[in-house]
Design a protein around this motif. Structure first.
Motif, mmCIF file in Angstrom:
data_model
loop_
_atom_site.group_PDB
_atom_site.id
_atom_site.type_symbol
_atom_site.label_atom_id
_atom_site.label_comp_id
_atom_site.label_asym_id
_atom_site.label_seq_id
_atom_site.Cartn_x
_atom_site.Cartn_y
_atom_site.Cartn_z
ATOM 1 N N ASP A 131 17.214 -5.915 23.657
ATOM 2 C CA ASP A 131 16.402 -4.927 22.940
ATOM 3 C C ASP A 131 15.080 -5.537 22.469
ATOM 4 O OD1 ASP A 131 18.352 -3.043 23.308
ATOM 5 O OD2 ASP A 131 19.239 -3.275 21.315
ATOM 6 N N LYS A 132 15.114 -6.756 21.982
ATOM 7 C CA LYS A 132 13.888 -7.410 21.519
ATOM 8 C C LYS A 132 12.897 -7.611 22.668
ATOM 9 C CE LYS A 132 15.932 -9.927 17.633
ATOM 10 N NZ LYS A 132 16.254 -11.281 17.070
ATOM 11 N N ALA A 133 13.402 -8.019 23.831
ATOM 12 C CA ALA A 133 12.530 -8.229 24.980
ATOM 13 C C ALA A 133 11.916 -6.908 25.434
ATOM 14 C CB ALA A 133 13.302 -8.873 26.127
ATOM 15 N N VAL A 134 12.730 -5.855 25.504
ATOM 16 C CA VAL A 134 12.222 -4.537 25.905
ATOM 17 C C VAL A 134 11.173 -4.049 24.911
ATOM 18 C CG1 VAL A 134 12.859 -2.116 26.222
ATOM 19 C CG2 VAL A 134 14.313 -3.924 27.153
ATOM 20 N N VAL A 188 25.612 -7.260 34.105
ATOM 21 C CA VAL A 188 26.809 -8.067 34.319
ATOM 22 C C VAL A 188 26.925 -9.144 33.243
ATOM 23 C CG1 VAL A 188 28.034 -9.569 35.940
ATOM 24 C CG2 VAL A 188 26.674 -7.643 36.792
ATOM 25 N N ALA A 189 25.768 -9.764 32.907
ATOM 26 C CA ALA A 189 25.758 -10.822 31.897
ATOM 27 C C ALA A 189 26.169 -10.288 30.531
ATOM 28 C CB ALA A 189 24.370 -11.455 31.822
ATOM 29 N N ILE A 190 25.717 -9.073 30.215
ATOM 30 C CA ILE A 190 26.071 -8.480 28.920
ATOM 31 C C ILE A 190 27.559 -8.159 28.878
ATOM 32 C CG2 ILE A 190 25.755 -6.426 27.478
ATOM 33 C CD1 ILE A 190 22.790 -6.499 28.309
ATOM 34 N N ARG A 191 28.109 -7.563 29.940
ATOM 35 C CA ARG A 191 29.529 -7.233 29.972
ATOM 36 C C ARG A 191 30.402 -8.490 29.917
ATOM 37 N NH1 ARG A 191 27.920 -3.492 34.001
ATOM 38 N NH2 ARG A 191 28.802 -4.851 35.617
ATOM 39 N N ALA A 192 29.860 -9.579 30.450
ATOM 40 C CA ALA A 192 30.622 -10.837 30.431
ATOM 41 C C ALA A 192 30.482 -11.586 29.116
ATOM 42 C CB ALA A 192 30.164 -11.732 31.587
ATOM 43 N N GLY A 193 29.651 -11.067 28.210
ATOM 44 C CA GLY A 193 29.472 -11.706 26.916
ATOM 45 C C GLY A 193 28.548 -12.902 26.928
ATOM 46 N N LEU A 194 27.754 -13.033 27.992
ATOM 47 C CA LEU A 194 26.834 -14.172 28.078
ATOM 48 C C LEU A 194 25.589 -13.983 27.214
ATOM 49 C CD1 LEU A 194 27.008 -14.880 31.930
ATOM 50 C CD2 LEU A 194 28.185 -16.102 30.080
ATOM 51 N N VAL A 195 25.226 -12.740 26.921
ATOM 52 C CA VAL A 195 24.051 -12.458 26.109
ATOM 53 C C VAL A 195 24.291 -11.144 25.376
ATOM 54 C CG1 VAL A 195 22.887 -11.279 28.026
ATOM 55 C CG2 VAL A 195 21.533 -12.195 26.145
ATOM 56 N N ASN A 196 23.781 -11.042 24.156
ATOM 57 C CA ASN A 196 23.969 -9.859 23.329
ATOM 58 C C ASN A 196 22.904 -8.811 23.635
ATOM 59 O OD1 ASN A 196 23.767 -8.166 20.708
ATOM 60 N ND2 ASN A 196 25.660 -9.363 20.436
ATOM 61 N N THR A 197 23.260 -7.541 23.526
ATOM 62 C CA THR A 197 22.278 -6.467 23.779
ATOM 63 C C THR A 197 21.102 -6.530 22.816
ATOM 64 O OG1 THR A 197 23.604 -4.968 22.400
ATOM 65 C CG2 THR A 197 23.961 -4.884 24.787
ATOM 66 N N SER A 198 21.289 -7.086 21.629
ATOM 67 C CA SER A 198 20.182 -7.176 20.669
ATOM 68 C C SER A 198 19.069 -8.070 21.206
ATOM 69 C CB SER A 198 20.672 -7.712 19.331
ATOM 70 O OG SER A 198 21.187 -9.037 19.463
ATOM 71 N N ILE A 256 17.849 -15.346 26.674
ATOM 72 C CA ILE A 256 18.068 -16.040 25.400
ATOM 73 C C ILE A 256 16.919 -17.002 25.128
ATOM 74 C CG2 ILE A 256 19.558 -17.723 24.235
ATOM 75 C CD1 ILE A 256 21.925 -16.418 25.736
ATOM 76 N N GLY A 257 16.351 -17.572 26.187
ATOM 77 C CA GLY A 257 15.224 -18.494 26.040
ATOM 78 C C GLY A 257 13.900 -17.810 25.784
ATOM 79 N N GLY A 258 13.895 -16.475 25.671
ATOM 80 C CA GLY A 258 12.679 -15.769 25.272
ATOM 81 C C GLY A 258 11.858 -15.200 26.396
ATOM 82 N N VAL A 259 12.343 -15.247 27.655
ATOM 83 C CA VAL A 259 11.584 -14.714 28.789
ATOM 84 C C VAL A 259 11.812 -13.208 28.871
ATOM 85 C CG1 VAL A 259 11.233 -14.798 31.285
ATOM 86 C CG2 VAL A 259 11.754 -16.897 30.019
ATOM 87 N N ASP A 260 10.734 -12.426 28.741
ATOM 88 C CA ASP A 260 10.844 -10.970 28.682
ATOM 89 C C ASP A 260 10.830 -10.307 30.050
ATOM 90 O OD1 ASP A 260 10.697 -10.949 25.780
ATOM 91 O OD2 ASP A 260 8.577 -11.438 26.017
ATOM 92 N N LEU A 261 10.044 -10.841 30.967
ATOM 93 C CA LEU A 261 9.875 -10.244 32.289
ATOM 94 C C LEU A 261 10.162 -11.279 33.373
ATOM 95 C CD1 LEU A 261 6.533 -8.243 31.817
ATOM 96 C CD2 LEU A 261 8.804 -7.261 32.149
ATOM 97 N N ASP A 262 10.735 -10.814 34.473
ATOM 98 C CA ASP A 262 11.011 -11.697 35.608
ATOM 99 C C ASP A 262 10.054 -11.368 36.748
ATOM 100 O OD1 ASP A 262 12.139 -13.429 37.454
ATOM 101 O OD2 ASP A 262 13.685 -11.995 38.066
ATOM 102 N N LEU A 263 9.224 -12.334 37.117
ATOM 103 C CA LEU A 263 8.346 -12.180 38.275
ATOM 104 C C LEU A 263 9.118 -12.620 39.507
ATOM 105 C CD1 LEU A 263 5.616 -11.661 39.663
ATOM 106 C CD2 LEU A 263 4.993 -14.025 39.097
ATOM 107 N N GLN A 264 9.446 -11.672 40.347
ATOM 108 C CA GLN A 264 10.231 -11.969 41.539
ATOM 109 C C GLN A 264 9.352 -11.877 42.777
ATOM 110 O OE1 GLN A 264 13.237 -13.047 41.537
ATOM 111 N NE2 GLN A 264 13.673 -13.074 43.712
#
Length: 634
Positions: free
Chosen positions: A193-196, A180-190, A160-168
């Motif tokens: 989609d924007k990040a992808v 899991v976050a999407i199924r829990a309603g914490l963030v929308n798939t849209s 949601i904060g705009g981070v597209d990629l996670d450097l692990q």
């Protein structure tokens, strides 16, 4: 990144402590990495270029106490005026994104800051669909910031904060929890989609789907003669000569007895014992800087200063003398013996890949390990000492007084001079080339000065008009002392006792840098103000090489803003230009000051050009006795 506290872990990652200079560097980096690109959108990137992302966004250089990841406490106005202009310049030059910073800004972590990324970065600064990548494990760290309850919550907050990629860095990416976050309603798939879409747009622009592997033949460019010459030029122009007592430098080929000059190179950054160039050594890698311990794998040769000087002065010898990361003093006697047997001692000290690197915060700026005792012992031999520093930050030399510098014949600051740094420094010492570098930050006398009136950048708001001062007068004949160094007005920074106190002025100032020749300034002129175009005004000055050899001067233009209701910096850099002149030659130097460089944020956070009287100064440093000044009314 704007460089502030020199204690900071990655101060070596920053190009400058000044806003304008940072803008110039940022734009050059964008074009250099990926070629000419449109701003805010994706276009085909040449195969010999890479996607250009900068770090760290935002205000990473202002972490409290110089501690990596500590909060960057500031007002929104300070953020916009000092820390965001470099990012705007990067975006305008086609830069395609950023790595977010470890720290928090305006009380929110940069990795979960929708306003900072989605509003300011993408819309206001003009990055559009550029890519935002996290720093190492920082999405997980949102749990440590206590802004997320668990990694699933952290992943949603970062997306949601705009981070597209996670450097692990080890383990699984926090973004594996997004389903899991999407199924829990914490963030929308849209939002996902924007990040992808942004990431795929970058990969398509780079041609990774059509040709995922680079042409192996391009590897031939690595360490080519062309690259070596460019690296040599960059190093020669970047090394800064700060002291040259009695014109000791450049060194002659022979001593006063007609015998070849005997040079002793001393110090852990001066050389090493190796049997071939394929064997990298710490002194070589330390000229490259953080994360370059991997350089041996790509066959890049990095000559040391000892090796480079030996090619010019046969018989040059080397003694390590000390370590950087421990206080072992057992090597000092052999270094003292070498100094006693030499005509000149070139003492090369500084940092290694650990003392100035990520997570290398320092509570002291003194040269680490056994280097200060080594320097003191060599100075006590009476042999003339040329001190060379190879560092990621501006070091100090034994307490606020830095008294040992009073016994040094010459001081060259190399910072991290790169793969040809050893050759460049040898060329400067021998006079094959002439120094022209200028400091990109002020050099504090002690860690206690950091973020004080002598802080390592110009914009600290201190100063006092005085009757007498060491600086140049303004057109009214008044003297301005920006560091309060005159007698009777807080001349010292106290650190317990008078013996431990220091002047409030920095050790060396922003823009300082000597040459082997001298330059005179005269005939300052300010052109008519252009109120409609991008160029606000042209400042002209006549520059004369008054010395006996060719040289390069960096002409610098500064401004003091009009009197107004809110506090403004003491002085701002508006422009600079490198000028080469033969001995005795003169040239008129024109520097165009862009309208935007004259603008600043008012107390309503509106960027505007304020009407009033500006004091324009031109010289070879930020605080020069040779300053020429004139008034500009807008």
């Amino acid at each position: 990144m704007i460089r502030r506290p020199p204690r900071s872990t990655l101060s070596s990652s920053s190009a400058a402590s000044d806003v304008y200079k940072r803008q110039v560097y940022a734009a050059a980096a964008a074009v250099g990495f990926q070629g000419e690109q449109p701003a805010g959108t994706w276009s085909s990137i040449p195969q010999d270029k890479v996607i250009s992302l900068a770090k760290h966004y935002a205000a990473y250089g202002a972490a409290a106490g110089g501690l990596n990841g500590a909060p960057a406490e500031m007002s929104e106005r300070t953020l916009r005026e000092f820390f965001l202009p470099g990012w705007r310049a990067f975006a305008r030059a086609g830069g395609k994104g950023a790595m977010t910073a470890h720290n928090s800004v305006l009380d929110r972590p940069c990795h979960a800051h929708p306003w900072l990324v989605n509003t300011v970065f993408r819309k206001e600064l003009g990055f559009g669909d550029g890519i935002i990548v996290s720093d190492c494990n920082d999405i997980e760290a949102l749990v440590d910031f206590r802004v997320a309850q668990n990694i699933t919550h952290a992943a949603a907050a970062a997306l949601i904060g705009g981070v597209d990629l996670d450097l692990q860095c080890g383990g699984n990416s926090a973004y594996t929890e997004l389903d899991v976050a999407i199924r829990a309603g914490l963030v929308n798939t849209s939002v996902l989609d924007k990040a992808v879409r942004r990431v795929l747009a970058g990969k398509f622009a780079a041609g990774l789907f059509e040709k995922p592997l680079t042409d192996p033949g391009m590897a031939k460019m690595i360490n080519s003669k062309q690259h070596q010459q460019l690296a040599l030029r960059a190093a020669e122009e970047g090394v800064v000569l700060l002291m040259n007592r009695n014109r000791t430098l450049p060194l002659p080929p022979h001593n006063g007895k007609g015998v070849a000059l005997r040079i002793g190179v001393i110090g852990p950054n001066g050389g090493c014992a190796r049997t071939s160039q394929d064997q990298q050594c710490p002194a070589a890698l330390n000229m490259l800087g953080s994360y370059t311990q991997y350089a041996p794998g790509i066959g890049v040769e990095v000559p040391t200063i000892h090796e480079a000087l030996s090619a010019m002065y046969p018989g040059t010898r080397f003694a390590q003398g000390a370590n950087i990361n421990d206080a072992n003093l057992t090597m000092i006697p052999s270094a003292v013996t070498l100094a006693q047997e030499s005509d000149v001692a070139v003492v090369v000290l500084g940092d290694d890949l650990h003392s100035s690197s990520e997570w290398g915060d320092r509570d002291s700026l003194d040269l680490p390990g056994g280097q200060l005792p080594l320097l003191q012992a060599v100075v006590e031999t009476g042999t003339p000492v040329i001190l060379v520093t190879i560092t990621g930050r501006t070091p100090t030399f034994g307490g606020p007084s830095n008294a040992i510098l009073g016994n040094i014949a010459g001081l060259l600051s190399g910072f991290r001079p790169g793969q040809m740094g050893g050759v460049a420094i040898a060329n400067l010492i021998a006079g094959v080339s002439s120094p022209s570098g200028k400091l990109a930050q002020s050099w504090v006398r002690s860690a206690g000065q950091a973020m004080s009136g002598a802080a390592p950048f110009l914009q600290w708001r201190v100063g006092k008009w005085v009757a007498n001062s060491r600086g140049p007068p303004d057109p009214d004949g008044r003297y301005y002392d920006p560091y309060n160094t005159h007698t009777g007005a807080h001349p010292t920074l106290w650190s317990g006792t008078p013996e431990e106190s220091s002047e409030a002025s920095p050790l060396f100032r922003f823009g300082d840098g000597l040459s082997y020749t001298s330059f005179n300034y005269s005939r300052i002129q300010i052109g008519r103000v252009d109120r409609t175009g991008e160029s606000t005004v042209t400042v002209s000055v006549l520059l004369t090489n008054a010395g006996d050899r060719a040289g390069v001067e960096v002409v610098q233009v500064y401004s003091q803003d009009p009197v107004m209701a809110f506090v403004r910096p003491w002085k701002r850099l508006l422009g600079f230009k490198r000028v080469r002149l033969e001995a005795g030659a003169s040239a008129t130097v024109d520097i165009s000051v862009m309208r935007e460089q004259m603008m600043f944020y008012d107390d309503q956070l509106k960027l505007r050009l304020v009407e009033g009287e500006y004091l324009i100064s031109v010289g070879g440093s930020s605080y020069s006795a040779a300053f020429l000044t004139a008034r500009l009314t807008i």
